[in-house]
Motif scaffolding. Structure first.
Motif, PDB file in Angstrom:
ATOM      1  N   VAL A 121      64.389  71.625-125.160  1.00  0.00           N
ATOM      2  CA  VAL A 121      63.946  71.347-123.793  1.00  0.00           C
ATOM      3  C   VAL A 121      65.202  71.290-122.929  1.00  0.00           C
ATOM      4  O   VAL A 121      66.103  70.496-123.186  1.00  0.00           O
ATOM      5  CB  VAL A 121      63.168  70.017-123.714  1.00  0.00           C
ATOM      6  N   ILE A 183      57.255  65.435-120.190  1.00  0.00           N
ATOM      7  CA  ILE A 183      56.097  66.333-120.246  1.00  0.00           C
ATOM      8  C   ILE A 183      56.362  67.484-121.212  1.00  0.00           C
ATOM      9  O   ILE A 183      55.507  67.853-122.031  1.00  0.00           O
ATOM     10  CB  ILE A 183      55.770  66.868-118.841  1.00  0.00           C
ATOM     11  N   ALA A 184      57.572  68.060-121.140  1.00  0.00           N
ATOM     12  CA  ALA A 184      57.915  69.181-122.017  1.00  0.00           C
ATOM     13  C   ALA A 184      57.956  68.744-123.480  1.00  0.00           C
ATOM     14  O   ALA A 184      57.544  69.495-124.373  1.00  0.00           O
ATOM     15  CB  ALA A 184      59.256  69.772-121.599  1.00  0.00           C
ATOM     16  N   LEU A 186      56.174  66.315-124.779  1.00  0.00           N
ATOM     17  CA  LEU A 186      54.781  66.137-125.189  1.00  0.00           C
ATOM     18  C   LEU A 186      54.124  67.483-125.482  1.00  0.00           C
ATOM     19  O   LEU A 186      53.410  67.647-126.477  1.00  0.00           O
ATOM     20  CB  LEU A 186      54.003  65.403-124.090  1.00  0.00           C
ATOM     21  N   GLU A 187      54.365  68.471-124.615  1.00  0.00           N
ATOM     22  CA  GLU A 187      53.782  69.794-124.817  1.00  0.00           C
ATOM     23  C   GLU A 187      54.325  70.432-126.088  1.00  0.00           C
ATOM     24  O   GLU A 187      53.607  71.153-126.795  1.00  0.00           O
ATOM     25  CB  GLU A 187      54.079  70.678-123.599  1.00  0.00           C
ATOM     26  N   ARG A 188      55.590  70.162-126.400  1.00  0.00           N
ATOM     27  CA  ARG A 188      56.211  70.731-127.604  1.00  0.00           C
ATOM     28  C   ARG A 188      55.502  70.271-128.875  1.00  0.00           C
ATOM     29  O   ARG A 188      55.497  70.987-129.882  1.00  0.00           O
ATOM     30  CB  ARG A 188      57.691  70.330-127.655  1.00  0.00           C
ATOM     31  N   GLU A 189      54.897  69.090-128.842  1.00  0.00           N
ATOM     32  CA  GLU A 189      54.182  68.604-130.009  1.00  0.00           C
ATOM     33  C   GLU A 189      52.986  69.494-130.355  1.00  0.00           C
ATOM     34  O   GLU A 189      52.572  69.558-131.508  1.00  0.00           O
ATOM     35  CB  GLU A 189      53.709  67.165-129.769  1.00  0.00           C
ATOM     36  N   GLN A 190      52.447  70.192-129.349  1.00  0.00           N
ATOM     37  CA  GLN A 190      51.338  71.109-129.587  1.00  0.00           C
ATOM     38  C   GLN A 190      51.817  72.524-129.893  1.00  0.00           C
ATOM     39  O   GLN A 190      51.330  73.169-130.816  1.00  0.00           O
ATOM     40  CB  GLN A 190      50.416  71.150-128.368  1.00  0.00           C
ATOM     41  N   SER A 191      52.776  73.004-129.090  1.00  0.00           N
ATOM     42  CA  SER A 191      53.197  74.402-129.203  1.00  0.00           C
ATOM     43  C   SER A 191      54.350  74.604-130.182  1.00  0.00           C
ATOM     44  O   SER A 191      54.538  75.711-130.693  1.00  0.00           O
ATOM     45  CB  SER A 191      53.623  74.929-127.830  1.00  0.00           C
ATOM     46  N   LYS A 193      57.270  74.642-129.214  1.00  0.00           N
ATOM     47  CA  LYS A 193      58.264  75.368-128.430  1.00  0.00           C
ATOM     48  C   LYS A 193      58.847  74.493-127.325  1.00  0.00           C
ATOM     49  O   LYS A 193      58.142  73.702-126.710  1.00  0.00           O
ATOM     50  CB  LYS A 193      57.632  76.608-127.793  1.00  0.00           C
ATOM     51  N   GLN A 195      61.183  74.529-123.601  1.00  0.00           N
ATOM     52  CA  GLN A 195      61.097  75.331-122.384  1.00  0.00           C
ATOM     53  C   GLN A 195      62.165  74.879-121.400  1.00  0.00           C
ATOM     54  O   GLN A 195      62.784  73.818-121.565  1.00  0.00           O
ATOM     55  CB  GLN A 195      59.723  75.244-121.742  1.00  0.00           C
TER      56      GLN A 195
END
Length: 396
Positions: A121, A183-184, A186-191, A193, A195
């Motif tokens: 990130v 936020i990034a 948290l999103e990384r836990e799903q994807s 990836k 960013q």
């Protein structure tokens, strides 16, 4: 001394802080205060520019860089860049506020790093954005306050524009960057990836104008300076009692009626000049003068107690001494204590959000420049012999 997390909340994350001055360091302080292992990368002492906040022993620097570790690396040396990349490979987050072109020249931009570290990130903070006609222009807090519109609505009518008394563009950009990082993550836990995320002083200022931007974009209304009085809710602003100034906020018709009764002026409720918000707006100067005339009969403490007991928001206008003497603030425990090896005991303001199970504290005082260089290099697996060689070659 290894990482000493200030909270369990983010203790599993490592952040590489490549930023300087205020906006970037503010973002990293937010993460450090919640337990992240923030490694501040600075130029060696003999190469440093004026990148500190009032000097490393100054209160500003101590406040901004608490809970971090510090390593020095000479990024003009090939091995300095290589060591930085090695450090970034162990991290979850990078924060930088170089001029937009610098990271590309050094080969530490997001795309270059993400090739080998897809979960990274990467947060960039600039004055005006990463692209566009002003991208390369240097950013400064007061410049952003002006260009972002804040100074046009701040200050007394007729007195000309006024800056806010804190570096609000820097602080907001830093806090928004920290929010974006979370936020990034948290999103990384799903994807799986990482960013690149970026914000700027200009974007932060425009966002912070809030209802003023809505008034313009929705209604076409260009806000002007309203001084110490709310531009749309009357009477709300600074009023003068017998012994000084205080704030009173009257929002809505029911609160207006309570206000009139407490002030001993129930006749205002039916007065055509004051009976609704639009009328009070037209006659605000007359109304404010009448309010001040009645308030002058008693001291502030009397009115603060009277209004709040009656459900009308009212409070003192405090200087710094009065702020920290306020029993409610003391009850909230916002002032934290920490001991600096160099400067001794310190008292600093902690985080304004309380997490009951994983609270934030101040686990360590701000580090001296490069204080943890050898410790962190050892964590990277670099031998003691090579560390000596790196020091002799000016890598750190």
């Amino acid at each position: 001394m290894p990482h000493m997390p200030a909270s369990a909340a983010l203790s599993r994350f490592r952040v590489i802080d490549l930023s300087q001055v205020r906006a970037g360091p503010t973002a990293c302080r937010q993460l450090a205060d919640w337990g992240a292992d923030v490694v501040q990368v600075q130029m060696p002492e003999h190469m440093r520019g004026d990148d500190t906040l009032g000097g490393q022993d100054g209160s500003d620097y101590q406040y901004t860089h608490r809970n971090k570790r510090s390593i020095t690396l000479n990024l003009k040396e090939e091995e300095g860049i290589a060591t930085l990349k090695r450090l970034i490979a162990t991290a979850d987050v990078v924060v930088e506020n170089f001029r937009p072109d610098v990271k590309y020249r050094l080969g530490i931009d997001y795309d270059s790093l993400a090739k080998d570290h897809p979960g990274l990130v990467y947060a960039s903070i600039s004055g005006f954005g990463q692209t566009g006609p002003l991208a390369q222009r240097p950013g400064f807090d007061q410049i952003a306050q002006g260009m972002g519109g804040l100074m046009s609505v701040t200050g007394l009518p007729g007195d000309g524009p006024a800056r806010v008394g804190i570096p609000i563009a820097d602080l907001c950009a830093g806090i928004f960057a920290a929010q974006g990082i979370l936020i990034a993550l948290l999103e990384r836990e799903q994807s799986g990836k990482g960013q690149w995320l970026h914000t700027s002083l200009l974007e932060s200022m425009v966002y912070m104008l809030d209802f003023q931007t809505a008034r313009f974009l929705t209604d076409g209304e260009v806000a002007t300076q309203a001084g110490n009085f709310h531009p749309t809710s009357i009477p709300t602003g600074v009023y003068q009692a017998r012994d000084g100034y205080m704030n009173i906020a009257v929002f809505g018709s029911k609160i207006w009626e309570r206000f009139c009764h407490i002030l001993g002026a129930p006749q205002w409720i039916a007065d055509a000049r004051y009976h609704d918000k639009a009328s009070r707006s037209v006659h605000r100067d007359t109304l404010n003068a009448e309010i001040n005339q009645r308030l002058a009969a008693e001291d502030r403490a009397y009115w603060v107690e009277k209004f709040n007991a009656g459900g009308v928001a009212c409070g003192l206008i405090s200087d710094m001494r009065e702020v920290f003497a306020e029993p409610q603030l003391q009850h909230l425990g916002m002032v934290k204590e920490v001991v600096s090896e160099r400067l001794g005991p310190q008292r600093l303001v902690g985080q304004p959000v309380q997490l009951e199970r994983t609270p934030s504290t101040i686990a360590r005082a701000a580090p001296r420049r490069g204080q943890h260089t050898e410790e962190i290099l050892q964590e990277l697996g670099i031998s003691a012999e090579h560390i000596v060689e790196m020091k002799e070659q000016g890598v750190f």
